[in-house]
Design a protein around this motif. Structure first.
Motif, short mmCIF file in Angstrom:
data_model
loop_
_atom_site.label_atom_id
_atom_site.label_comp_id
_atom_site.label_asym_id
_atom_site.label_seq_id
_atom_site.Cartn_x
_atom_site.Cartn_y
_atom_site.Cartn_z
N GLU A 129 43.44 40.53 55.82
CA GLU A 129 45.00 40.25 56.26
C GLU A 129 45.40 38.88 55.62
N VAL A 130 46.57 38.71 55.48
CA VAL A 130 47.23 37.40 55.08
C VAL A 130 47.39 36.40 56.10
N VAL A 131 46.74 35.16 55.86
CA VAL A 131 47.07 34.15 57.00
C VAL A 131 48.34 33.40 56.47
N GLU A 132 48.11 32.79 55.11
CA GLU A 132 49.23 31.93 54.93
C GLU A 132 49.47 31.75 53.13
N ARG A 133 50.57 31.27 52.96
CA ARG A 133 50.95 31.07 51.53
C ARG A 133 50.78 29.59 51.53
N ARG A 134 50.21 29.07 50.43
CA ARG A 134 50.29 27.56 50.33
C ARG A 134 50.13 27.23 48.59
N VAL A 135 50.80 26.17 48.49
CA VAL A 135 50.74 25.71 47.23
C VAL A 135 49.56 24.40 47.16
N ASP A 136 48.78 24.81 46.29
CA ASP A 136 47.68 23.62 46.15
C ASP A 136 47.66 23.20 44.71
N GLY A 137 48.32 21.98 44.57
CA GLY A 137 48.40 21.58 42.95
C GLY A 137 49.42 22.36 42.45
N PRO A 138 48.67 22.94 41.10
CA PRO A 138 49.38 23.92 40.36
C PRO A 138 49.22 25.49 40.79
N TYR A 139 48.76 25.55 41.95
CA TYR A 139 48.39 27.01 42.29
C TYR A 139 49.16 27.47 43.49
N ASP A 140 49.75 28.44 43.47
CA ASP A 140 50.48 29.05 44.70
C ASP A 140 49.54 30.14 45.10
N ARG A 141 49.06 29.83 46.17
CA ARG A 141 48.07 30.81 46.67
C ARG A 141 48.39 31.65 48.16
N ILE A 142 47.95 32.85 48.14
CA ILE A 142 48.04 33.56 49.24
C ILE A 142 46.50 33.45 49.79
N HIS A 143 46.45 33.11 51.22
CA HIS A 143 45.15 33.03 51.65
C HIS A 143 44.80 34.35 52.80
N TYR A 144 43.74 34.77 52.64
CA TYR A 144 43.35 35.92 53.40
C TYR A 144 42.15 35.67 54.29
N ARG A 145 42.03 36.44 55.23
CA ARG A 145 40.67 36.46 55.96
C ARG A 145 40.47 37.82 56.35
N LYS A 146 39.12 37.99 56.82
CA LYS A 146 38.42 39.67 57.00
C LYS A 146 37.71 39.30 58.35
N LYS A 147 38.03 39.67 59.55
CA LYS A 147 37.21 39.43 60.68
C LYS A 147 36.19 40.61 60.43
N LEU A 148 35.06 40.08 60.78
CA LEU A 148 33.83 41.24 60.80
C LEU A 148 33.38 41.61 62.11
N LEU A 149 33.10 42.65 62.31
CA LEU A 149 32.59 43.35 63.38
C LEU A 149 31.26 43.14 63.55
N ARG A 150 30.96 42.82 64.83
CA ARG A 150 29.55 42.34 65.19
C ARG A 150 28.77 43.70 64.94
#
Length: 153
Positions: A129-150
């Motif tokens: 799932e998308v967490v955020e979009r953030r510019v890091d230096g020259p990179y426009d990045r979309i950050h994701y995470r996946k919560k794992l089932l135990r």
């Protein structure tokens, strides 16, 4: 090709790690206007630090991961273009989930360049799932995470 093991990369794999990474990311240079970060990585250091796992002989795919206290960071996934559509990427993503669980980590995080729109279609199919979009230096990045089932023992 789809039943090959995924193993920690060895020093002898460094040229293949660079070659597969370059082949997988090179076509993005023109689109995003900069060399993708995985192509600039210190592959030898990543292999020496145990962050790189490869599959295939010769190597057709790899992941670069780093464990943190609360998540496993998927720094890079690369599949040789001639192996696209053979299940290598799917197996590598499954390996990342299993590796995180083995380490007792509750989630996997990654980011992709906003101009790599193919990835924005792929990752949600694997539970990210998308967490955020953030510019890091020259990179426009979309950050994701996946919560794992135990795992239930």
């Amino acid at each position: 090709m789809t039943n090959e093991e995924i193993r920690p990369a060895a020093a002898a794999d460094v040229p293949a790690v660079k070659a597969v990474t370059d082949a997988a990311y090179h076509h993005y240079i023109e689109r995003i206007g900069v060399v993708p970060a995985p192509m600039e990585a210190d592959h030898a250091a990543n292999v020496a630090e145990g962050k790189v796992y490869v599959t295939g002989d010769p190597v057709v795919g790899l992941v670069v991961v780093e464990a943190f206290a609360d998540h496993l960071f998927l720094d890079s996934i690369a599949v040789r273009p001639d192996a696209h559509g053979t299940g290598v990427g799917r197996r590598l993503l499954g390996f990342v989930d299993a590796h995180a669980r083995d380490l007792g980590l509750p989630e996997v995080r990654l980011y992709t360049n906003a101009m790599m729109w193919e990835n924005q279609e792929i990752y949600p199919k694997y539970g990210y799932e998308v967490v955020e979009r953030r510019v890091d230096g020259p990179y426009d990045r979309i950050h994701y995470r996946k919560k794992l089932l135990r795992r239930v023992s």
